[in-house]
Design an enzyme around this catalytic site. Structure first.
Site, PDB file in Angstrom:
ATOM      1  N   LYS A  36       0.844  -1.193   0.000  1.00  0.00           N
ATOM      2  CA  LYS A  36       0.000   0.000   0.000  1.00  0.00           C
ATOM      3  C   LYS A  36       0.879   1.242   0.000  1.00  0.00           C
ATOM      4  O   LYS A  36       1.960   1.226   0.603  1.00  0.00           O
ATOM      5  CB  LYS A  36      -0.858   0.029   1.278  1.00  0.00           C
ATOM      6  CG  LYS A  36      -1.996  -0.959   1.319  1.00  0.00           C
ATOM      7  CD  LYS A  36      -2.789  -0.792   2.624  1.00  0.00           C
ATOM      8  CE  LYS A  36      -3.898  -1.825   2.737  1.00  0.00           C
ATOM      9  NZ  LYS A  36      -4.988  -1.640   1.754  1.00  0.00           N
TER      10      LYS A  36
ATOM     11  N   ARG B 229     -10.028 -11.651   2.027  1.00  0.00           N
ATOM     12  CA  ARG B 229     -10.856 -12.719   1.440  1.00  0.00           C
ATOM     13  C   ARG B 229     -10.137 -14.062   1.486  1.00  0.00           C
ATOM     14  O   ARG B 229     -10.781 -15.101   1.507  1.00  0.00           O
ATOM     15  CB  ARG B 229     -11.293 -12.312   0.025  1.00  0.00           C
ATOM     16  CG  ARG B 229     -10.150 -12.005  -0.917  1.00  0.00           C
ATOM     17  CD  ARG B 229     -10.596 -11.227  -2.147  1.00  0.00           C
ATOM     18  NE  ARG B 229     -10.881  -9.812  -1.843  1.00  0.00           N
ATOM     19  CZ  ARG B 229     -11.253  -8.917  -2.743  1.00  0.00           C
ATOM     20  NH1 ARG B 229     -11.393  -9.267  -4.006  1.00  0.00           N
ATOM     21  NH2 ARG B 229     -11.512  -7.668  -2.396  1.00  0.00           N
TER      22      ARG B 229
HETATM   23  N1  BES Z   1      -7.896  -3.818   4.532  1.00  0.00           N
HETATM   24  C1  BES Z   1      -8.150  -3.408   3.199  1.00  0.00           C
HETATM   25  C2  BES Z   1      -9.491  -2.703   3.051  1.00  0.00           C
HETATM   26  C3  BES Z   1      -9.622  -1.375   3.750  1.00  0.00           C
HETATM   27  C4  BES Z   1      -9.311  -0.203   3.070  1.00  0.00           C
HETATM   28  C5  BES Z   1     -10.118  -1.301   5.031  1.00  0.00           C
HETATM   29  C6  BES Z   1      -9.471   1.014   3.695  1.00  0.00           C
HETATM   30  C7  BES Z   1     -10.273  -0.078   5.656  1.00  0.00           C
HETATM   31  C8  BES Z   1      -9.955   1.080   4.985  1.00  0.00           C
HETATM   32  C9  BES Z   1      -8.174  -4.621   2.256  1.00  0.00           C
HETATM   33  O1  BES Z   1      -7.374  -5.688   2.622  1.00  0.00           O
HETATM   34  C10 BES Z   1      -7.700  -4.133   0.921  1.00  0.00           C
HETATM   35  O2  BES Z   1      -6.622  -3.642   0.845  1.00  0.00           O
HETATM   36  N2  BES Z   1      -8.543  -4.284  -0.085  1.00  0.00           N
HETATM   37  C11 BES Z   1      -8.219  -3.861  -1.399  1.00  0.00           C
HETATM   38  C12 BES Z   1      -8.821  -4.851  -2.364  1.00  0.00           C
HETATM   39  C13 BES Z   1      -8.306  -4.740  -3.775  1.00  0.00           C
HETATM   40  C14 BES Z   1      -6.837  -5.038  -3.828  1.00  0.00           C
HETATM   41  C15 BES Z   1      -9.074  -5.701  -4.643  1.00  0.00           C
HETATM   42  C16 BES Z   1      -8.787  -2.465  -1.630  1.00  0.00           C
HETATM   43  O3  BES Z   1      -9.822  -2.131  -1.067  1.00  0.00           O
HETATM   44  O4  BES Z   1      -8.137  -1.693  -2.341  1.00  0.00           O
HETATM   45 ZN    ZN Z   2      -5.348  -5.518   1.982  1.00  0.00          ZN
END
Ligand code: BES
Ligand code: ZN
Ligand code: ZN
Length: 491
Positions: free
Chosen positions: A268, A342
């Site tokens: 990230k 997931r």
């Molecule tokens: N933990 C994150 C989701 C999240 C984002 C929670 C912001 C709280 C605040 C999750 O694991 C994630 O990073 N999801 C990705 C999915 C994508 C790679 C398909 C996302 O939301 O960008």
């Molecule tokens: Zn994530």
């Protein structure tokens, strides 16, 4: 030391010794008027000279003109009907802004048990603070820090031990979630979260089983092992089971417990990584819910699964294009290591369904797309129509905001992989991200009615405090789950 909840009493008369008394403010012909027990109507003589207003979240404190040893706290009740939801928020807002009071009286008129219960919940929830990691308590901790409140007295004709027990169980559950989420990720490793879950369940009729990384590997939990393998602090799976002698229904709760989500090798950016200690909220929520349900001795069986790992980039981390063999045998090509929630949930869902529950609910901070779709005050509910509708009803009943979202069937085909059964994320297309997350999970659920809650939108209150909700962790979904378990309990 973690703080404890204040004592809570329901009384016919206000004790003489309270430091502060909460009264309501409504509106008559555009002017603020007192909404309180008759003995406080004298405040109408002074209210015009104060800043008290009827708007929700407007809290004004004055010395009591008839008794200078205590203060009066005016709290706005808004301009529509005074419902339990309004009372919970208005009392919560007043308690959040209290400072220096140790004993509190609440002198709002109550027309029913439900209103009394809402006031009790608001007072206990609004009093939350988290100062454990401050050498000197400061004012920004979880919505305000102050002399901890030690006693709450609610004046009401609706005295009921159930109201006291239930509101304490609800507030204890919310506090457990908030304390765990607030705990920094250097302290809360996967093993530590599992240990705290074990400790929380210990005084209750709950059986606990913890899988360590070796057992997870041996038994084929490829999702949890895969996500956890990049961290020097290995993953865990925790199963908590409450099975009272008398029960008809059995619900399984599955929670995402990523103690920190860096994204893994699909790293990230710094600004999105901040706050990723919240990524274990789902696991904390299912833990807190089962503890509350067991402490209330509800006649329903509950199994809670906490799928715990730390998502780190390293030489041992999973790579994009790796293929994982999940619990139950399905294979997944990892196209994005940041879609890790997931992967751990898939293992948990399969393990949960093997025990043949009558309903499965998973709780997860799954996608950033949840906030894009719903903002920060509603969370998404997906899955089987009837089960989702029933859950949303319970949530509304508990004063929580969930919104049913679709799970279009064509999304499953977008997750087809050339080398494995499916992939964990779409490549180069972010449309409907919350729904795609749900569509992936669907592949790991058989015929059992299933509800998926994406709480990434509401787990954290990033803005100003409002009602009983301080800044930071909100403990979203906990009250809804407890209410739902009550509804599904056998009579
Ligand atoms: N933990 C994150 C989701 C999240 C984002 C929670 C912001 C709280 C605040 C999750 O694991 C994630 O990073 N999801 C990705 C999915 C994508 C790679 C398909 C996302 O939301 O960008
Ligand atoms: Zn994530
Ligand atoms: Zn995550």
């Amino acid at each position: 030391m973690p703080e404890t909840l204040p004592s809570l009493r329901l009384l016919s008369k206000l004790p003489a010794s309270v430091d502060a008394v909460i009264v309501g403010v409504t509106d008559r012909d555009g002017k603020p008027v007192v909404f309180a027990l008759e003995e406080f109507e004298y405040l109408n003589e002074v209210i015009a000279r104060t800043d008290a207003r009827s708007a929700l979240d407007t809290v004004t404190r004055i010395p009591d003109p008839r008794d200078d040893r205590r203060s009066i706290i005016f709290t706005g009740l808004g301009s529509s009907d005074v419902t339990p939801d309004v009372l919970r928020d208005a009392v919560g807002a007043a308690v959040r802004k209290l400072s220096g009071a140790k004993s509190l009286g609440i002198a709002l008129p109550t027309a029913s048990i439900d209103e009394t219960a809402a006031i009790a919940e608001g007072a206990l929830l609004g009093g939350y603070t988290f100062t454990q990691f401050q050498s000197k308590p400061n004012t920004s901790s979880g919505g305000g820090s102050r002399t901890p409140l030690s006693a709450i007295s609610i004046v009401t004709q609706h005295k009921s031990k159930t109201v006291i027990d239930r509101s304490r169980a609800v507030a204890t559950a919310a506090k457990l979630v908030k304390d765990l989420v607030n705990t920094p990720p250097n302290v809360l490793s996967p093993a530590e979260l599992a240990a705290r879950a074990t400790a929380a369940a210990k005084p209750l009729p709950i059986r606990v089983k913890v899988w360590d990384e070796k057992q997870l590997e041996r038994e084929g939990f490829g999702g949890i092992v895969g996500v956890g393998q990049g961290s020097s602090r290995p993953p865990r799976l925790v199963r908590l089971a409450y099975s009272p002698a008398k029960h008809k229904n059995h619900i399984a709760l599955v929670g995402k417990g990523i103690t920190f989500d860096t994204g893994g090798l699909s790293l990230k950016p710094a600004s999105s990584m901040l706050g990723m200690k919240y990524d274990m909220t789902g696991a904390a929520t299912v833990l807190a819910a089962i503890c509350a349900i067991a402490s209330l001795e509800l006649p329903i069986a509950v199994t809670a699964w906490m799928c715990i790992a730390e998502n780190m980039p390293s030489g041992t981390a999973i790579r994009p294009n790796d293929v994982l063999k999940m619990y139950g045998g399905k294979t997944v090509e990892v196209t994005n290591t940041d879609a890790e929630g997931r992967l751990v949930l898939a293992d948990g869902l399969v393990a949960a369904e093997k025990e043949k529950p009558s309903l499965i609910i998973d709780v997860a901070t799954l996608t950033g797309a949840a906030s894009v779709a719903l903002g920060n005050r509603y969370a998404g509910a997906m899955g089987d129509h009837a089960a989702v509708a029933q859950f949303v009803e319970s949530a509304t009943d508990a004063g929580e905001q969930f919104w049913p979202m679709p799970m279009p069937s064509e999304l499953a085909s977008l997750l087809k992989s050339d080398v494995a059964d499916l992939m964990n994320a779409k490549v180069g297309n972010t449309a409907g991200g919350m729904l795609v997350g749900a569509a992936f999970l669907r592949e790991f659920v058989g015929t059992t009615p299933w509800v998926h809650l994406d709480i990434a939108s509401t787990a954290n209150n990033p803005g100003g405090a409002y009602g009983f909700t301080g800044a930071g962790p909100t403990a979203t979904a906990v009250r809804a789950l407890i209410r739902h378990a009550e509804r599904l309990s056998s009579k």
